[in-house]
Design an enzyme around this catalytic site. Structure first.
Site, PDB file in Angstrom:
ATOM      1  N   HIS A  54      -0.403   4.145  -5.533  1.00 21.34           N
ATOM      2  CA  HIS A  54       0.782   3.414  -5.128  1.00 21.34           C
ATOM      3  C   HIS A  54       2.044   3.340  -5.852  1.00 21.34           C
ATOM      4  CE1 HIS A  54       1.154   0.795  -1.720  1.00 21.34           C
ATOM      5  NE2 HIS A  54       2.091   0.153  -2.449  1.00 21.34           N
ATOM      6  N   ASP A  56       6.180   2.433  -4.829  1.00 23.44           N
ATOM      7  CA  ASP A  56       7.054   1.925  -3.774  1.00 23.44           C
ATOM      8  C   ASP A  56       8.408   2.234  -3.825  1.00 23.44           C
ATOM      9  OD1 ASP A  56       5.825   0.022  -1.848  1.00 23.44           O
ATOM     10  OD2 ASP A  56       5.264  -1.030  -3.620  1.00 23.44           O
ATOM     11  N   GLU A 159       1.714   1.501   4.314  1.00 25.50           N
ATOM     12  CA  GLU A 159       1.165   0.223   3.975  1.00 25.50           C
ATOM     13  C   GLU A 159       1.132  -0.791   5.089  1.00 25.50           C
ATOM     14  OE1 GLU A 159       2.848  -1.136   0.311  1.00 25.50           O
ATOM     15  OE2 GLU A 159       1.034  -2.349  -0.022  1.00 25.50           O
ATOM     16  N   HIS A 186      -0.881  -5.144   5.900  1.00 26.55           N
ATOM     17  CA  HIS A 186      -0.154  -5.701   4.723  1.00 26.55           C
ATOM     18  C   HIS A 186      -0.686  -7.396   4.661  1.00 26.55           C
ATOM     19  CE1 HIS A 186       3.327  -6.709   1.837  1.00 26.55           C
ATOM     20  NE2 HIS A 186       2.649  -5.622   1.470  1.00 26.55           N
ATOM     21  N   HIS A 227      -5.213  -4.991   0.436  1.00 30.29           N
ATOM     22  CA  HIS A 227      -4.501  -6.075   1.259  1.00 30.29           C
ATOM     23  C   HIS A 227      -5.425  -6.769   2.273  1.00 30.29           C
ATOM     24  CE1 HIS A 227      -0.140  -6.072  -0.152  1.00 30.29           C
ATOM     25  NE2 HIS A 227      -0.448  -4.880  -0.605  1.00 30.29           N
ATOM     26  N   HIS A 248      -4.310  -0.190  -4.259  1.00 29.18           N
ATOM     27  CA  HIS A 248      -3.743  -0.868  -5.516  1.00 29.18           C
ATOM     28  C   HIS A 248      -4.435  -2.111  -5.409  1.00 29.18           C
ATOM     29  CE1 HIS A 248      -1.242  -1.495  -2.070  1.00 29.18           C
ATOM     30  NE2 HIS A 248      -0.589  -2.500  -2.748  1.00 29.18           N
ATOM     31  N   ASP A 354       1.261   0.392  -8.559  1.00 32.20           N
ATOM     32  CA  ASP A 354       2.421  -0.364  -7.727  1.00 32.20           C
ATOM     33  C   ASP A 354       3.565  -0.569  -8.415  1.00 32.20           C
ATOM     34  OD1 ASP A 354       3.007  -1.484  -5.511  1.00 32.20           O
ATOM     35  OD2 ASP A 354       2.077  -3.627  -5.959  1.00 32.20           O
TER      36      ASP A 354
HETATM   37 ZN   LIG Z   1       1.062  -3.695  -1.518  1.00 33.59          ZN
END
Ligand SMILES: [Zn+2]
Length: 431
Positions: A54, A56, A159, A186, A227, A248, A354
């Protein structure tokens, strides 16, 4: 933990390396002597792809201050403002990356699917822009091919299941665009799945939620349980015919954060075959940071009630100045990895940083260049090369291959599902 580089006598350094390094390890001689465990980690990551679950970066590009959405302006050949650019990916020996194509579940001003498609576009343009360094990857074989060509295998992970807008046709279209995992939720509970950080409305997955999992299995898209609530994790494990991932998350037994994975779920992974990709998010790996984060949340909520937003922002900065965050550490991340190994087994643990999705990072894991330091720590803790390779990426490659084989079988057995949330969940849906 940071890496010490004492100016050791050469003989001692050579001796240390002779004990610590595998037969195939490279390493450089010279002064100052490299840390033996770090040299060992670097050699290991040359031989097997490190696959991170993961990152972003596509969202960072979307919201870049001066040139939002502009893949050219967010030049990865230069030092980037946050945690990820090409030089640091190279230094961190990242072999493959699931780029998160995250979509905010709380936005009100635009359809989820539109933003999701824009995130596909940003990520795909980003990957295409650096053909000498990045290679689009859709399968386990693609990852291995890219690794052999010294390219960073680039996969897309969605996600948040809100982006399918309760439509299996939309889900299939995302698969066709390259999505290879979808985090079921999420932070917001959906019409068909409970999220970890929201109220549990369904006790897990609804019937439509289970159909989403079945259709993901049929497509060969990994079911990501980061999540989601423990109820959703449990229901997904009941239904899924392919191994699941947690792209993650960390271990709830060590830090009791709702985003982490309870031992009862970890214990089910050997049967399912799935992998928890341990994250570096400070609030998930450090109890002290989690408490600081919770106190900060309450302070922020109170300040948001102020009518003057500039004053609210000023007071928030003041709060942060008066309450500096405690340090999370690389060693704590290693503790979570070892806990997952202990409870789920070494075949069920991976890495999901992450990076670019967090404001704070652990000391020792500040950006994507630091992955080898984490492996060095585990080498010092006695991990074997075989286990380190599983952690780095072999487990995830196995999961992908199993999901691909399951999809081949299921596509022979059944047609794409045309069932709807109205049919399966009746009048319970609200959108
Ligand atoms: Zn996340």
């Amino acid at each position: 933990m940071t890496i010490l580089r004492p100016a050791r006598p050469l003989l001692l350094a050579l001796l240390l390396r002779a004990f610590a390094m595998p037969a195939d390890a490279g390493g450089q001689t010279g002064s100052p002597a490299p840390d033996a465990a770090l040299a060992h980690a670097r050699a290991l990551l040359k031989s097997t792809p490190l696959i991170d679950g993961h990152n972003d970066l596509p969202w960072e590009i979307r919201r870049a201050k001066d040139h939002p959405f502009d893949v050219a302006a967010y030049d990865l050949r230069k030092p980037a403002p946050k945690h990820t650019d090409l030089a640091r990916l190279e230094a961190g020996q990242v072999g493959a990356q699931f780029w998160s194509i995250y979509v905010d579940g709380e936005m009100k001003d635009s359809g989820y699917a539109r933003v999701q498609l824009e995130q596909f576009d940003i990520a795909r343009r980003m990957i295409a822009r650096y053909p000498d360094r990045l290679a689009a990857a859709l399968t386990a074989d693609d990852i291995e091919r890219a690794f052999k060509r010294h390219r960073l295998g680039s996969l897309l992970g969605m996600e948040g299941g809100h982006a399918i807008e309760n439509s299996l046709g939309v889900l299939r279209s995302y698969y066709a665009l390259g999505a290879r995992y979808m985090t079921l939720t999420h932070n917001v509970t959906l019409d068909w799945a409970d999220a970890a950080l929201d109220s549990a409305r369904h006790g897990g997955l609804t019937e439509f939620g289970k159909e989403v999992v079945r259709e993901m299995n049929r497509l060969g898209m990994l079911v990501d349980l980061s999540h989601v609530s423990p109820g959703t994790m449990s229901d997904a494990l009941d239904v899924s015919e392919a191994p699941v991932i947690f792209s993650h998350s960390a271990a709830r037994a060590l830090v009791d954060h709702p985003r982490n994975v309870p031992d009862s779920i970890l214990a089910r992974l050997p049967k399912n075959g799935g992998v928890v990709m341990v994250t570096f998010v400070p609030a998930f790996v450090s109890n002290e940071f989690k408490d600081w984060d919770a106190a900060g949340d309450s302070a922020r909520k109170a300040l948001r009630a102020l009518p003057d937003t500039a004053e609210s922002q000023r007071q928030w900065e003041q709060w942060k100045g008066a309450h500096p965050p405690p340090a999370a550490t690389l060693s704590q991340v290693a503790d979570h990895i070892e806990h997952v190994r202990q409870v789920a087994g070494v075949d069920h643990v991976g890495i999901g940083s992450d990076f670019d999705g967090v404001d704070y990072t652990p000391v020792g894991l500040e950006d994507v260049s630091k992955f080898p330091d984490l492996f060095a720590e585990l080498i010092r803790r006695g991990w074997s090369d075989a286990d380190l390779k599983k952690l780095a990426g072999q487990n995830l490659l196995r999961v992908l291959r199993q999901a691909e084989a399951t999809a081949v079988r299921l596509q022979r057995e059944r047609e794409p599902s045309t069932r709807t949330i109205e049919q399966l969940d009746g009048g319970k849906t609200t959108s």
